[in-house]
Enzyme design. Sequence first.
Site, mmCIF file in Angstrom:
data_model
loop_
_atom_site.group_PDB
_atom_site.id
_atom_site.type_symbol
_atom_site.label_atom_id
_atom_site.label_comp_id
_atom_site.label_asym_id
_atom_site.label_seq_id
_atom_site.Cartn_x
_atom_site.Cartn_y
_atom_site.Cartn_z
ATOM 1 N N PHE A 1 -10.333 -30.357 0.135
ATOM 2 C CA PHE A 1 -11.303 -30.679 -0.917
ATOM 3 C C PHE A 1 -11.154 -32.150 -1.266
ATOM 4 O O PHE A 1 -10.085 -32.586 -1.691
ATOM 5 C CB PHE A 1 -11.078 -29.833 -2.176
ATOM 6 C CG PHE A 1 -12.154 -30.063 -3.210
ATOM 7 C CD1 PHE A 1 -13.272 -29.242 -3.268
ATOM 8 C CD2 PHE A 1 -12.071 -31.130 -4.096
ATOM 9 C CE1 PHE A 1 -14.284 -29.473 -4.191
ATOM 10 C CE2 PHE A 1 -13.081 -31.379 -5.017
ATOM 11 C CZ PHE A 1 -14.187 -30.541 -5.068
ATOM 12 N N ASP B 1 -5.218 -38.511 -0.257
ATOM 13 C CA ASP B 1 -5.967 -38.148 -1.464
ATOM 14 C C ASP B 1 -4.986 -37.535 -2.460
ATOM 15 O O ASP B 1 -4.591 -36.369 -2.337
ATOM 16 C CB ASP B 1 -7.065 -37.143 -1.075
ATOM 17 C CG ASP B 1 -7.862 -36.643 -2.282
ATOM 18 O OD1 ASP B 1 -7.381 -36.788 -3.422
ATOM 19 O OD2 ASP B 1 -8.957 -36.088 -2.070
ATOM 20 N N LYS C 1 -7.902 -37.627 -11.947
ATOM 21 C CA LYS C 1 -7.354 -36.512 -12.760
ATOM 22 C C LYS C 1 -6.288 -36.967 -13.772
ATOM 23 O O LYS C 1 -6.643 -37.540 -14.793
ATOM 24 C CB LYS C 1 -6.824 -35.412 -11.841
ATOM 25 C CG LYS C 1 -7.961 -34.643 -11.146
ATOM 26 C CD LYS C 1 -7.464 -33.323 -10.595
ATOM 27 C CE LYS C 1 -8.487 -32.615 -9.759
ATOM 28 N NZ LYS C 1 -9.438 -31.851 -10.546
ATOM 29 N N THR D 1 -21.865 -51.613 -10.724
ATOM 30 C CA THR D 1 -21.971 -52.256 -12.028
ATOM 31 C C THR D 1 -20.669 -52.179 -12.817
ATOM 32 O O THR D 1 -20.116 -53.198 -13.215
ATOM 33 C CB THR D 1 -23.113 -51.634 -12.858
ATOM 34 O OG1 THR D 1 -24.346 -51.885 -12.186
ATOM 35 C CG2 THR D 1 -23.185 -52.259 -14.261
#
Lengths: 498, 498
Positions: free
Chosen positions: B219, B325, B356, B381
Site C-alpha cells: 500500500f 515507504d 502519519k 504552490t
Amino acid sequence: MASALRYSSKLRMATRVPAARALSTTARLRAAEKPFFPNEPTAPSVSTAIPGPKNKAAAAELDEVFDVRSLNMLTDYSQSVGNYIADLDGNKLLDVYAQIASIPVGYNNPNLLEATKSPEMTNALINRPALGNFPSADWSHILKTGILRAAPKGLNQVFTAMAGSDANETAYKAAFMYYRQLQRGGPEVEFTEEELQSTMNNQGPGSPQLSILSFKSAFHGRLFGSLSTTRSKPIHKLDIPAFDWPQATFPQLKYPLEDHVQENALEEQRCLQEVERLIKEFHNPVAAVMVEPIQSEGGDNHASPAFFRGLREITKRNNVLFIVDEVQTGVGATGKFWAHDHWNLETPPDMVTFSKKAQTAGYYFGNPALRPNKPYRQFNTWMGDPARALIFRAIIDEVERLGLVEHTRVTGDYLFAGLERLAQKYPEHFQNLRGKGQGTFIAWDTPKRDEVLAKAKTIGINIGGSGAQAVRLRPMLVFQKHHADILLESLEKLVKLV
Amino acid sequence: MASALRYSSKLRMATRVPAARALSTTARLRAAEKPFFPNEPTAPSVSTAIPGPKNKAAAAELDEVFDVRSLNMLTDYSQSVGNYIADLDGNKLLDVYAQIASIPVGYNNPNLLEATKSPEMTNALINRPALGNFPSADWSHILKTGILRAAPKGLNQVFTAMAGSDANETAYKAAFMYYRQLQRGGPEVEFTEEELQSTMNNQGPGSPQLSILSFKSAFHGRLFGSLSTTRSKPIHKLDIPAFDWPQATFPQLKYPLEDHVQENALEEQRCLQEVERLIKEFHNPVAAVMVEPIQSEGGDNHASPAFFRGLREITKRNNVLFIVDEVQTGVGATGKFWAHDHWNLETPPDMVTFSKKAQTAGYYFGNPALRPNKPYRQFNTWMGDPARALIFRAIIDEVERLGLVEHTRVTGDYLFAGLERLAQKYPEHFQNLRGKGQGTFIAWDTPKRDEVLAKAKTIGINIGGSGAQAVRLRPMLVFQKHHADILLESLEKLVKLV
C-alpha cells in the site's frame, strides 16, 4: 447561508468615501477608501539590491537542505502586513502575487490571528483526526459554518483534501467510479470476478482505460493523474509517465473581447465542436471534462460564459461529467465568489474543486450518486486538515464582514480602467490586456516578461507571470484603490526601465 | 543532531521502577511505570452501546454533507487524553489504532499544546507561504531543528509534501527524472525538441513509459501514481485507470520466524530473484523499487533484514533507485526511529518517505543529483505546511525527552511476550503472531476478524485490522506496560466473546 454570503456583500467602505477635494488625482483616489489595514505601509520601500545581503546569506544556508532555485525571496512574515510583503533585508513590497494567488485577506490579518487562538484550532492541531474514521464531534459544524457555507450553488456536499492536485485527482476518481457505475447499470451491481482480479494487476476491466478530457494550456496540478491533464509547459511534465488522455483546444480569443465578438464566438464554436468530437471518438472513453474558468498558469486565457454553457450542454448530452477547477479562480478574485458564477449555468457543474485562497482543498458536488457505491473507495488517512478548514472559515467570515467579493469587483474595474489607459499610451508593453469585469484577475502580454517581473521587485512590486509572456495580477481581496494607484504608477515606471 | 536523537534515547522512566512487591503480577507491572499522562483514565469505560445514541444522531447530521460510511466513531477530542479516545456518548476507549497509526505522543499532549502557542505557529497558520518561492526566514531553522533532525542516516535533504500519497508520488517523480537524466548522459544535456513536443501530448519520449516496481499486497497511497503501486485490495483500485507497472511477490513468510529460518530464507531468495528478473525484463523499464519495511495495510507482512539488504544490492547493481515507504512504519513504532534502521544497510536507501506520525510528509534523500536538473520541475504552490512541520518538531522533542523509541522497543517486547502466552493458550485466535522485536508494530491473524474489531469496542478497546484477516496493533509511542496489561486482558476476554 451560501446565498447570504453571495448577496450580503456590499462595499461597506463606500459609505465612508469623502467628497472629492482639491488634491492631485492620486492623492484624491488614495483618500477615497479607508485602508483595511491601518498599519500598512503607505508605499513600498526598497533600500537594498534584491535579493539583498541577508537574503543571499539565508538562501545559501537553506540551500544546504532544500532546493532554493525557485526562491523568490526569503520572507519576513512578522514584518509583512496586509498587501505588503517584507523580505529579510527590510524591503517592503506591494504584493500582487500573494503566494501564488493563495493569500486572500492580507498578511497578519487580525481576525485570522484570532481564529488561531480558539480551542477548536488547538484541538485540530494537536489531535489530528483521520476524518473518515474518527471525525471530531464538531466536524459537521465546522463544515457547515465554513467550507460548505461557501459552496457553489447547487452543490451541498464536500470531499475534503489537502491541496489542488489531490482535490482534482479525487474528483477524477469520483468521475471514473461514477462512469463505470453507469456502465454497469447502477450502484447495486456487484464487481465481476474478472474486475476484482484484473485491477490487482493494473489491467482492465478492473483498471479501465478511461480518460479525463482537459484543454491545451491547462494547469490542474502535478501529481500523476492531475499532471496528465496539465498541458501548460513541458518543464512541468517532462520525464513523468502520463496517461493517454485527450486534450481539446482552449479558445484562443482576441482582446479586447468586445472588439472581436464575432470571430471569438466562431473560435469558441470550433473548440466546442472539438470537445464533442473527442468525447465521441477518443479511444480511451472520456469520463469527465475538466476546465478552469480562466486558464491561470497557462497564460491567463479567457473564454466567454457562452463557451462554458456550451461545455455544460455537451457534457450533459454525452453523459460525461463536467468538473470546474476553481483552485486559482475561486474565493472572490474574479469579483464573484466562484468564477463560474459569471456563467449563469442552467445546471451547476457536477464537481467544483478548490484550494489556494481557501487555504484548504477538496471538491464540492451535489449529486448523491457521486458518493461511490461502497465505503473506503474514496478515502485516505487524513482527508484534509481541520486546522486549515478553520482558517477557511475565518476567511469566509472576513470576506463577508468586509464585503470583499463586491469590493474586488469594484477595485478590479478601477484597476482595469487604469491599465487600459496604460495600454493606450504604451501598446507594445500592454498587449492583449484581459480580465475586464473579472475583478482583479487581470493579465497582459509584454516583451521581456521575465525581466519585467524581476525589475518590478527593485521598485517595490512583487508580481508574477503566467504562460510564456503574460504578467498576471493576483492581488489579495483586500487590495484597494490606493494600492491600484501605486501599482499603476509603478507599471508605468517599469515601461521605462525595461 | 540526528545521531543525538537516535542514541540519547533511554527509558528515563526506568529509573523510577520500584522493587517488586507482594502484589498480583498485573498490579505489580502496572506499578512498574509512572504514567506519561497522570490524568489518563486508569481503565477503559463503556456505558452505552457503541455507537451510542449521541453518536448516531451526530453521524446522521454529518451524513447530510460528508460520507460517513467509513465512520468509526464521532470523537470528543476534548475528553480524549494520552492513550484514551473518548466518543460523544462519554465512552473512553484504550486506543491502539491511534488515527490509523498517526498519533505519536498521545491525545492532548501538553507539550504539543505549548507548541501551538508560539509566534512561529501563528505565523505559519495565518501567513501560509508558497515554500518554494517565499519561504519564511526561519524555514531553514524549522527544517534543521525538526524534520531534518530526524532524518535517516545518510539522507540530509528533504522535499516537503502534504500526506503519504503525494510524498510517494513526488519521490517517484524524482526517480523518473533521475533515471532519464542518466539515460541522457547527465544534468547538462538539454531536452530534445521531440521530448518537449511529445510530453505536451502525454506521449513518449517526453512522457516515457517508465515504471515503479512495487510488491503484491503493498500500500503506497491512493492518488493515480501511488495507486498504481498499491496492490492491497481491489476496493482501493477498482475503476481507476492505472499505469502498467510491475509487481513482485513480497515474501510470504511463516511465523514464528525463528522456527522457519531456512524455508523463509528460500522464499526471500525466490522473491529477490523475481525482483531482479522484473527489473531486467519488464517491458516498461523500472526506474525505482518501492517497498514498505513492513507491509502495513496489506496485512502486516514482514521480511528479514537480509531481504531488504538484498533489495538494496539488486537496485544498486541495476542502477535503479531504492525507495523505502516509511509512512506507517516511521517515527518510532518499530522500536527504531525508522524501521529500516533494523536492516544495517551498507548504503542508505535513495529516498525515504514519511507521513502519519510525523503529522507532515515528504521524502528524504541524500544524493544531490536527486534534485532535478532545473528549477520548477519538482514544485507546487504550498509544498507542505509549516504549521504541521512545527508539530513534527514538537513531536521529535517529546520523543527525545521521554526516550520514546527505546521505550517502545521495551514495551513492545513486553507486549509481544504476553501475546505469545495468549497464542499458546488460544492458538486458533492468535495465528501467525508477528512483529517480534519490532516494538509495538505487532499483528496476528484471527477468524471472524471484523467481528473481533467491532466487539473490541464494546469492551473498551479501539483497535484496527490490516489485510483480510489480521488484527494490527498501532498504539502510540506513549503506550506503556500497564496499557499492555489492559490490552492483553481484553484480548483474552474477546476470545470468549467472538
